[in-house]
Design a protein around this motif. Structure first.
Motif, PDB file in Angstrom:
ATOM      1  N   LEU A   1       0.700  -1.168   0.113  1.00 15.99           N
ATOM      2  CA  LEU A   1      -0.034   0.127  -0.092  1.00 15.99           C
ATOM      3  C   LEU A   1       0.848   1.261   0.080  1.00 15.99           C
ATOM      4  O   LEU A   1       0.555   2.157  -0.696  1.00 15.99           O
ATOM      5  CB  LEU A   1      -0.914  -0.147   1.110  1.00 15.99           C
ATOM      6  N   LEU A   2       1.993   1.208   0.811  1.00 16.97           N
ATOM      7  CA  LEU A   2       2.872   2.297   0.805  1.00 16.97           C
ATOM      8  C   LEU A   2       3.460   2.661  -0.427  1.00 16.97           C
ATOM      9  O   LEU A   2       3.598   3.688  -1.057  1.00 16.97           O
ATOM     10  CB  LEU A   2       3.816   2.141   2.181  1.00 16.97           C
ATOM     11  N   ILE A   3       3.825   1.714  -0.935  1.00 18.27           N
ATOM     12  CA  ILE A   3       4.517   1.719  -2.477  1.00 18.27           C
ATOM     13  C   ILE A   3       3.769   2.300  -3.374  1.00 18.27           C
ATOM     14  O   ILE A   3       4.009   3.121  -4.024  1.00 18.27           O
ATOM     15  CB  ILE A   3       5.142   0.290  -2.851  1.00 18.27           C
ATOM     16  N   GLU A   4       2.316   1.608  -3.605  1.00 21.97           N
ATOM     17  CA  GLU A   4       1.380   2.307  -4.422  1.00 21.97           C
ATOM     18  C   GLU A   4       1.274   3.608  -3.903  1.00 21.97           C
ATOM     19  O   GLU A   4       1.036   4.562  -4.981  1.00 21.97           O
ATOM     20  CB  GLU A   4       0.141   1.598  -4.077  1.00 21.97           C
ATOM     21  N   ASP A   5       1.090   4.073  -2.955  1.00 21.64           N
ATOM     22  CA  ASP A   5       1.027   5.500  -2.352  1.00 21.64           C
ATOM     23  C   ASP A   5       2.014   6.486  -3.173  1.00 21.64           C
ATOM     24  O   ASP A   5       1.749   7.765  -3.396  1.00 21.64           O
ATOM     25  CB  ASP A   5       0.723   5.744  -0.820  1.00 21.64           C
ATOM     26  N   LEU A   6       3.112   5.924  -2.778  1.00 20.45           N
ATOM     27  CA  LEU A   6       4.355   6.577  -3.278  1.00 20.45           C
ATOM     28  C   LEU A   6       4.484   6.709  -4.577  1.00 20.45           C
ATOM     29  O   LEU A   6       4.692   7.917  -5.168  1.00 20.45           O
ATOM     30  CB  LEU A   6       5.786   5.888  -2.743  1.00 20.45           C
ATOM     31  N   ASN A   7       4.181   5.714  -5.339  1.00 14.46           N
ATOM     32  CA  ASN A   7       4.233   5.659  -6.903  1.00 14.46           C
ATOM     33  C   ASN A   7       2.967   6.867  -7.408  1.00 14.46           C
ATOM     34  O   ASN A   7       3.392   7.244  -8.298  1.00 14.46           O
ATOM     35  CB  ASN A   7       3.779   4.206  -7.280  1.00 14.46           C
ATOM     36  N   GLU A   8       1.915   6.618  -6.653  1.00 13.06           N
ATOM     37  CA  GLU A   8       0.909   7.802  -7.200  1.00 13.06           C
ATOM     38  C   GLU A   8       1.325   9.210  -6.811  1.00 13.06           C
ATOM     39  O   GLU A   8       1.236   9.925  -7.522  1.00 13.06           O
ATOM     40  CB  GLU A   8      -0.526   7.408  -6.247  1.00 13.06           C
ATOM     41  N   TRP A   9       1.857   9.434  -5.678  1.00 10.90           N
ATOM     42  CA  TRP A   9       2.331  10.755  -5.486  1.00 10.90           C
ATOM     43  C   TRP A   9       3.480  11.184  -6.348  1.00 10.90           C
ATOM     44  O   TRP A   9       3.319  12.369  -7.018  1.00 10.90           O
ATOM     45  CB  TRP A   9       2.967  10.837  -3.926  1.00 10.90           C
ATOM     46  N   GLU A  10       4.209  10.196  -6.742  1.00 12.77           N
ATOM     47  CA  GLU A  10       5.361  10.638  -7.707  1.00 12.77           C
ATOM     48  C   GLU A  10       4.620  10.850  -9.173  1.00 12.77           C
ATOM     49  O   GLU A  10       5.171  11.775  -9.893  1.00 12.77           O
ATOM     50  CB  GLU A  10       6.382   9.563  -8.051  1.00 12.77           C
ATOM     51  N   ARG A  11       3.804  10.338  -9.629  1.00 10.80           N
ATOM     52  CA  ARG A  11       2.979  10.399 -10.886  1.00 10.80           C
ATOM     53  C   ARG A  11       2.435  11.649 -10.531  1.00 10.80           C
ATOM     54  O   ARG A  11       2.360  12.435 -11.595  1.00 10.80           O
ATOM     55  CB  ARG A  11       1.699   9.362 -11.187  1.00 10.80           C
ATOM     56  N   SER A  12       1.815  12.102  -9.596  1.00 15.29           N
ATOM     57  CA  SER A  12       0.980  13.348  -9.325  1.00 15.29           C
ATOM     58  C   SER A  12       1.695  14.581  -9.340  1.00 15.29           C
ATOM     59  O   SER A  12       1.458  15.486 -10.016  1.00 15.29           O
ATOM     60  CB  SER A  12       0.369  13.075  -8.074  1.00 15.29           C
ATOM     61  N   VAL A  13       3.010  14.297  -8.969  1.00 18.93           N
ATOM     62  CA  VAL A  13       3.936  15.687  -8.949  1.00 18.93           C
ATOM     63  C   VAL A  13       4.971  15.674 -10.133  1.00 18.93           C
ATOM     64  O   VAL A  13       5.329  16.470 -10.290  1.00 18.93           O
ATOM     65  CB  VAL A  13       4.761  15.989  -7.614  1.00 18.93           C
ATOM     66  N   GLY A  14       4.940  14.585 -10.829  1.00 19.48           N
ATOM     67  CA  GLY A  14       5.688  14.496 -12.138  1.00 19.48           C
ATOM     68  C   GLY A  14       7.116  14.006 -12.012  1.00 19.48           C
ATOM     69  O   GLY A  14       8.245  14.038 -12.875  1.00 19.48           O
ATOM     70  N   ILE A  15       7.412  13.299 -10.873  1.00 17.36           N
ATOM     71  CA  ILE A  15       8.617  12.721 -10.608  1.00 17.36           C
ATOM     72  C   ILE A  15       9.070  11.603 -11.526  1.00 17.36           C
ATOM     73  O   ILE A  15      10.007  11.578 -11.872  1.00 17.36           O
ATOM     74  CB  ILE A  15       8.947  12.307  -9.218  1.00 17.36           C
TER      75      ILE A  15
END
Length: 150
Positions: free
Chosen positions: A111-125
């Motif tokens: 879940l944490l990895i999915e959350d991290l990946n979603e955040w990175e996509r959202s901010v453009g990383i």
């Protein structure tokens, strides 16, 4: 860079390091809003790393994150108390603990990895090219090496 209204914003004059700090701080704030969160300053990052890399020791974790062994031990105690990880004595070195996620820890790490990946996509990383990512890693290595020279 101009904002949506064509005006300069606070990021235009912010030093590079302050930008990095700002991104990191906002990542933590974003994480705290998520119902799956645990302390991402330490425990969540450690749990994800233990999940990704099998046969990881407490010392390995300290080296990866540049944390003291005491800080790692304290965070691992919390993870262990909440049944997210197990510390297993290394059969080749009885003074060394190997780390393993429990079933509960595996679920949370995913879940944490999915959350991290979603955040990175959202901010453009995720849009950064490999050259930029490698340059940032190079800067991180050099900054660590400067401290070792003292």
């Amino acid at each position: 860079m101009k904002n949506e209204k064509g005006n300069s914003d606070k990021f235009d004059s912010m030093p590079f390091f302050a930008l990095i700090h700002h991104i990191s701080k906002n990542r933590l704030r974003y994480t705290m809003k998520n119902p799956n969160h645990i302390d991402m300053v330490h425990e969540g990052r450690y749990l994800m790393e233990i999940h990704k890399k099998k046969n990881l020791s407490q010392d390995d974790l300290a080296g990866i994150f540049g944390q003291s062994k005491g800080t790692i031990a304290k965070a691992l105690r919390k993870l262990e108390d909440n049944d997210y990880v197990e510390r297993i004595i290394d059969e080749n070195n009885r003074r060394k603990y190997m780390l393993k996620t429990t079933k509960k820890g595996e679920k949370l790490a995913v879940l944490l990895i999915e959350d991290l990946n979603e955040w990175e996509r959202s901010v453009g990383i995720d849009e950064l090219d490999d050259n930029t990512k490698n340059q940032l890693k190079k800067i991180a290595r050099r900054s660590e090496e400067l401290l070792k020279e003292d």
